[in-house]
Design an enzyme around this catalytic site. Structure first.
Site, PDB file in Angstrom:
ATOM      1  N   HIS A  86      -1.908  49.769 -52.560  1.00 31.86           N
ATOM      2  CA  HIS A  86      -2.368  50.718 -53.553  1.00 31.86           C
ATOM      3  C   HIS A  86      -2.701  51.694 -53.730  1.00 31.86           C
ATOM      4  CE1 HIS A  86      -3.287  50.349 -57.364  1.00 31.86           C
ATOM      5  NE2 HIS A  86      -5.186  51.244 -57.141  1.00 31.86           N
TER       6      HIS A  86
ATOM      7  N   ASN B 102      -3.530  57.637 -59.447  1.00 33.90           N
ATOM      8  CA  ASN B 102      -3.461  56.163 -59.229  1.00 33.90           C
ATOM      9  C   ASN B 102      -2.842  55.353 -60.697  1.00 33.90           C
ATOM     10  OD1 ASN B 102      -4.007  52.938 -59.486  1.00 33.90           O
ATOM     11  ND2 ASN B 102      -6.173  53.197 -59.228  1.00 33.90           N
TER      12      ASN B 102
ATOM     13  N   CYS C 182      -4.110  46.568 -61.195  1.00 35.03           N
ATOM     14  CA  CYS C 182      -4.283  47.108 -60.217  1.00 35.03           C
ATOM     15  C   CYS C 182      -3.534  45.923 -58.750  1.00 35.03           C
ATOM     16  CB  CYS C 182      -4.674  48.207 -59.487  1.00 35.03           C
ATOM     17  SG  CYS C 182      -5.836  49.480 -60.027  1.00 35.03           S
TER      18      CYS C 182
HETATM   19  O1  UT7 Z   1      -7.274  50.879 -58.319  1.00 32.10           O
HETATM   20  C1  UT7 Z   1      -9.112  50.610 -59.125  1.00 32.10           C
HETATM   21  C2  UT7 Z   1      -9.626  50.831 -57.982  1.00 32.10           C
HETATM   22  N1  UT7 Z   1     -10.530  52.121 -57.951  1.00 32.10           N
HETATM   23  C3  UT7 Z   1     -10.681  52.351 -56.877  1.00 32.10           C
HETATM   24  O2  UT7 Z   1     -10.280  51.596 -55.316  1.00 32.10           O
HETATM   25  C4  UT7 Z   1     -11.723  53.983 -57.050  1.00 32.10           C
HETATM   26  C5  UT7 Z   1     -12.650  53.795 -55.862  1.00 32.10           C
HETATM   27  N2  UT7 Z   1     -13.458  54.345 -55.471  1.00 32.10           N
HETATM   28  C6  UT7 Z   1     -13.286  56.291 -55.155  1.00 32.10           C
HETATM   29  O3  UT7 Z   1     -12.223  56.596 -55.776  1.00 32.10           O
HETATM   30  C7  UT7 Z   1     -14.235  56.889 -54.701  1.00 32.10           C
HETATM   31  O4  UT7 Z   1     -15.553  56.682 -55.230  1.00 32.10           O
HETATM   32  C8  UT7 Z   1     -14.282  57.952 -56.457  1.00 32.10           C
HETATM   33  C9  UT7 Z   1     -13.300  59.159 -56.659  1.00 32.10           C
HETATM   34  C10 UT7 Z   1     -13.949  57.515 -57.626  1.00 32.10           C
HETATM   35  C11 UT7 Z   1     -15.419  58.614 -56.023  1.00 32.10           C
HETATM   36  O5  UT7 Z   1     -15.545  59.938 -54.429  1.00 32.10           O
HETATM   37  P1  UT7 Z   1     -16.723  59.537 -53.870  1.00 32.10           P
HETATM   38  O6  UT7 Z   1     -16.525  59.548 -52.575  1.00 32.10           O
HETATM   39  O7  UT7 Z   1     -17.735  58.019 -54.645  1.00 32.10           O
HETATM   40  O8  UT7 Z   1     -18.071  60.179 -55.226  1.00 32.10           O
HETATM   41  P2  UT7 Z   1     -19.004  59.706 -56.104  1.00 32.10           P
HETATM   42  O9  UT7 Z   1     -18.841  59.192 -57.603  1.00 32.10           O
HETATM   43  O10 UT7 Z   1     -20.786  59.702 -54.541  1.00 32.10           O
HETATM   44  O11 UT7 Z   1     -19.815  61.055 -56.232  1.00 32.10           O
HETATM   45  C12 UT7 Z   1     -20.183  62.290 -55.549  1.00 32.10           C
HETATM   46  C13 UT7 Z   1     -20.610  63.416 -56.218  1.00 32.10           C
HETATM   47  C14 UT7 Z   1     -21.599  62.888 -57.645  1.00 32.10           C
HETATM   48  O12 UT7 Z   1     -22.285  64.280 -57.806  1.00 32.10           O
HETATM   49  P3  UT7 Z   1     -24.086  64.295 -56.783  1.00 32.10           P
HETATM   50  O13 UT7 Z   1     -24.288  63.060 -57.730  1.00 32.10           O
HETATM   51  O14 UT7 Z   1     -23.593  63.635 -55.530  1.00 32.10           O
HETATM   52  O15 UT7 Z   1     -24.405  65.465 -57.152  1.00 32.10           O
HETATM   53  C15 UT7 Z   1     -20.504  62.776 -59.158  1.00 32.10           C
HETATM   54  O16 UT7 Z   1     -20.967  63.618 -59.592  1.00 32.10           O
HETATM   55  O17 UT7 Z   1     -19.421  63.737 -56.803  1.00 32.10           O
HETATM   56  C16 UT7 Z   1     -19.991  64.570 -58.096  1.00 32.10           C
HETATM   57  N3  UT7 Z   1     -18.346  63.980 -58.543  1.00 32.10           N
HETATM   58  C17 UT7 Z   1     -17.243  65.197 -58.716  1.00 32.10           C
HETATM   59  N4  UT7 Z   1     -17.783  66.132 -58.615  1.00 32.10           N
HETATM   60  C18 UT7 Z   1     -15.876  67.801 -59.105  1.00 32.10           C
HETATM   61  C19 UT7 Z   1     -17.578  62.793 -59.583  1.00 32.10           C
HETATM   62  N5  UT7 Z   1     -16.059  63.121 -59.886  1.00 32.10           N
HETATM   63  C20 UT7 Z   1     -16.102  65.173 -59.985  1.00 32.10           C
HETATM   64  C21 UT7 Z   1     -15.086  65.473 -59.606  1.00 32.10           C
HETATM   65  N6  UT7 Z   1     -15.482  66.732 -58.963  1.00 32.10           N
HETATM   66  N7  UT7 Z   1     -14.539  64.745 -60.521  1.00 32.10           N
END
Ligand code: UT7
Length: 339
Positions: A257, A287, A116
């Site tokens: 980004h 993204n 990225c």
């Molecule tokens: O471009 C390269 C660099 N990449 C980035 O900068 C991405 C960085 N990370 C992010 O943008 C975020 O961490 C994500 C968007 C990937 C995830 O968001 P988050 O707020 O960090 O969520 P999380 O991974 O902590 O997950 C929270 C909950 C989990 O459930 P539990 O364990 O709390 O029950 C996940 O299983 O959300 C759940 N979850 C979803 N629920 C519904 C994860 N993906 C989804 C989904 N729909 N698509």
């Protein structure tokens, strides 16, 4: 003779027609529009669905439009750099395919791999090539077909990514006060476990096992990447600003980004820049990796005025990150009408 600086003299882009919105995604995996919008800001993304078409197809479309918009003679282009993490083939370079399709006769071409951060780094490299005086005109493209490396059975990643390409023309100028002013880039190799594709490279070549275990898709530990991205991008912007005696008020636009709207908002807050100065199109494209930044420039070109102070910042697998201070070099409103 004055020192030569590098300026962007035109920008163009291409996104595929197919729109994959959150509603359709929620029929593919256990997710919903509310979660995706609240956690990422993404509403829809573009997907290159036609079989047999890869990253070079989108890159070529963007570059062709760029040549049309700028009126540059293709024979006067010295180099084509394609920043991508989804090349058409392992080799030859995607850039060589783009060059061939555009019919460029006097240029050389190579790919640039920094995920990225690819476009921002490649632009810096191209700028240095121009500043050396040995190259006059370089097309820098950020292009990625992220759908090719996205697991549409993994709800944690499949909502994030989209396909697209953006291209800029980089040329020299002796005019002072415009162009690339400064940059600060760093890569922290400890990022590997948190964001990578496990198979298909030389460590773990493709096999029946790797296909059966879905190891050819992007793996990400989102929370770790999120935290690192916010800190690194904000610190990089502040460092570049301080070094160049810029206050937050001096910054007209942040070109970030587009990985997550919450990351962009957190970075803007830390840098002290209000969101109306941050160029955001993540809602529509998600993204698109290396394509994010040039697609932002393309979308917002009509707003940009000569002399605008811009802070570019990105974060990527690696962990690669950085910030770049740039003074916009032309009247975007006139150029944007040639879309
Ligand atoms: O471009 C390269 C660099 N990449 C980035 O900068 C991405 C960085 N990370 C992010 O943008 C975020 O961490 C994500 C968007 C990937 C995830 O968001 P988050 O707020 O960090 O969520 P999380 O991974 O902590 O997950 C929270 C909950 C989990 O459930 P539990 O364990 O709390 O029950 C996940 O299983 O959300 C759940 N979850 C979803 N629920 C519904 C994860 N993906 C989804 C989904 N729909 N698509």
């Amino acid at each position: 003779m004055n020192k030569i600086n590098a300026i962007i003299t035109g920008v163009a882009g291409y996104v595929p027609d197919y729109v994959l919105n959150n509603e359709e995604l929620s029929r593919m995996v256990d997710t919903n529009d509310e979660w995706i919008t609240a956690r990422t800001g993404i509403k829809e993304r573009r997907i290159l669905t036609e079989e047999g078409l890869g990253t070079s197809y989108m890159a070529r479309k963007a570059a062709k439009l760029l040549l049309e918009k700028t009126g540059v003679d293709p024979d006067s282009v010295d180099a084509v750099i394609v920043a991508t993490t989804t090349p058409d083939y392992v080799h030859p370079s995607t850039a060589s395919i783009v060059l061939g399709k555009l019919g460029l006769k006097n240029a050389f071409a190579f790919d640039f791999s920094a995920a990225c951060c690819g476009f921002m780094y490649a632009f810096d490299v191209a700028a240095n090539m121009i500043q050396s005086g040995r190259h006059k005109r370089i097309i820098v493209i950020g292009a990625d077909k992220m759908s090719a490396i996205t697991d549409y059975k993994d709800r944690a990643t499949c909502a994030l990514f989209g396909d697209g390409a953006g291209a800029v023309m980089v040329e020299g100028t002796e005019e002072e006060g415009i162009g690339l002013m400064d940059s600060y880039h760093r890569t922290d190799g400890k990022g590997l476990p948190f964001l990578h594709i496990k198979a298909g490279g030389s460590v773990c070549p493709s096999s029946q096992f790797t296909v059966d275990h879905r190891l050819h898709y992007t793996y990400q530990e989102g929370r770790t990447v999120f935290k690192y991205a916010v800190t690194a991008m904000a610190d990089d912007c502040k460092l570049v600003a301080e070094k160049n005696n810029l206050t937050a008020d001096d910054i007209d636009y942040v070109v970030s980004h587009q990985a997550n709207l919450r990351i962009i908002e957190a970075v803007a807050k830390r840098v002290g820049v209000p969101m109306d100065k941050v160029l955001v199109n993540i809602q529509r494209y998600g993204n698109t990796s290396a394509a994010c930044m040039p697609l932002v420039l393309w979308d917002f070109e009509s707003k940009l005025k000569k002399g605008d102070t811009m802070m570019f910042t990105a974060f990527a697998a690696g962990f690669a990150h950085g910030a770049l201070y740039y003074k916009w070099a032309y009247d975007g409103a006139t150029a944007a009408t040639k879309k």
